[in-house]
Enzyme design. Structure first.
Site: not given
Length: 428
Positions: A235, A362, A377
């Site tokens: 991003h 998880d 990210s």
């Protein structure tokens, strides 16, 4: 009587068409794509009705095998071919099969420190200068807005904050206004600004808060070993004050070590806390800050210690709902795989940043981080042995879930166009 018969016949045809439209075989037929793109060595299964058969006239780029309710395509060599679907020997649909040259990259997962130098100096706020007679902001009166970038003063390029002060001092003493070149998004304009002398500090000031750099942490997504091109974050990096994308002059990525985790909670996303390495550990440059992440070239190949091998990519239409894994760091420098679920995925014909919705499953990661946290990210997403995308955003009200971007758009931003590679090879 004839009119009633025509109405009855029309009604029967309409009902038949509606029933046909809702029938499973018809829906399967409609859902068969008109175009299929595969990489060399990849396979795709196309569901079909039992009445539909497949036919291809000596295809050179793929082989196929037919089952009762599906056709299995196997990509053999780069190029374009056609597959025909037929009913009772009559062709009813043509499928264009495009085979791309096999392409592999190394997956990332490493924690990286990011240093960005802006194009010029970024205006992040206004302030009032207190003179003997008034309080005013020369910058605001000159029409300069938060988010603008000052690229030149009196015709001289400005790249660092320390370059600004001598111009301001000279203009204040001489009483001659500064000629500023300002960039606002994609537009450039000229304006004049006369600094005012602050009565208390006895310094000349612009009435602007400015900045020339930014820093943060993120995660490496991939790199291509031959060109050393890489992609990370997934991003755009925006300025913390202006909330606008930072226009990059240049930058560096460095090694970073995760020192602690602030666990995410509903309404409050967590974050990785990390320590940057020194300048001697610069591992690459930054040439682009885009909606799909940051991009540039590495100084050398790097390892993640978890999956240090080239991996094929998965195109957006090949991603499926179900289990997958991400590679990321939650402690020190150790990259580890963690289980996630791809909740939804949208095959995209054009670049888009939010192609997948993912959910962390998880238990180790949930216990450590609460889900997706800032700094994660760019963590690569892997499914069925293929790199398919990267983590991009977390849902504020549900830190276990977030968005992912498809890998093909990050490759494109990095200057790696997998669709043109085939054409270039043919021309050569």
């Amino acid at each position: 009587m004839k009119d009633r018969l025509r109405q009855l016949t029309g009604g029967i045809l309409l009902v038949s068409l509606l029933l046909l439209g809702f029938s499973k075989p018809f829906q399967q037929y409609v859902n068969i794509p008109a175009n299929i793109t595969l990489l060399e060595g990849q396979e795709q299964i196309i569901p079909k009705g039992t009445a539909v058969t497949a036919m291809a006239d000596s295809p050179e780029n793929f082989t196929y095998s037919e089952q009762a309710k599906s056709v299995s395509l196997n990509a053999e060599a780069p190029g374009k071919d056609e597959l025909f679907l037929q009913i009772a020997g009559l062709p009813v649909k043509k499928v264009d099969v495009n085979v791309l040259k096999n392409f592999k990259v190394f997956p990332g997962g490493q924690s990286i420190g990011v240093r960005l130098n802006t194009l010029g100096v970024l205006v992040v706020g206004h302030h009032l200068v207190s003179t003997k007679s008034e309080k005013a902001s020369p910058g605001e009166e000159a029409g300069i807005q938060v988010g603008d970038i000052i690229t030149k003063i009196n015709g001289k390029e400005i790249k660092k904050m320390e370059q600004v002060a001598p111009f301001v001092e000279d203009a204040g003493k001489s009483g001659k206004a500064l000629d500023l070149t300002v960039q606002r998004e994609k537009e450039k304009f000229q304006t004049k600004l006369l600094p005012l002398k602050d009565e208390k500090e006895q310094d000349y000031k612009l009435g602007l808060y400015i900045r020339d750099s930014a820093a943060g942490i993120g995660t490496m997504t991939f790199y291509e070993p031959k060109s050393k091109k890489y992609g990370a974050l997934g991003h755009v990096i925006s300025d913390i004050d202006t909330k606008k994308p930072i226009v990059v002059e240049n930058g560096q990525i460095v090694k970073s070590t995760v020192t602690a985790i602030e666990k995410g909670k509903n309404g409050n996303p967590g974050e990785k806390l990390a320590r940057f390495s020194g300048n001697r550990d610069v591992i690459g440059n930054i040439t682009l800050n885009s909606p799909f992440g940051i991009f540039g070239k590495l100084k050398k190949n790097i390892n993640n210690g978890a999956l240090d091998k080239e991996m094929p990519i998965g195109l957006s239409h090949q991603v499926k709902e179900g289990p997958a894994k991400i590679l990321t760091v939650v402690e020190g420098n150790q990259v580890e795989p963690y289980d996630i679920e791809i909740v939804s995925t949208v095959p995209q014909k054009f670049p888009a940043t939010k192609g997948m919705v993912i959910k962390v499953t998880d238990k180790r990661l949930l216990n450590k981080t609460g889900g997706i946290v800032q700094g994660m990210s760019g963590s690569p997403i892997i499914q069925d042995g293929k790199l398919i995308g990267a983590v991009t955003h977390v849902f504020v009200n549900d830190p276990t879930s977030g968005y992912g971007v498809h890998i093909e758009w990050m490759l494109h931003e990095a200057g790696i166009d997998i669709y043109e590679r085939q054409n270039l090879d043919k021309v050569g």
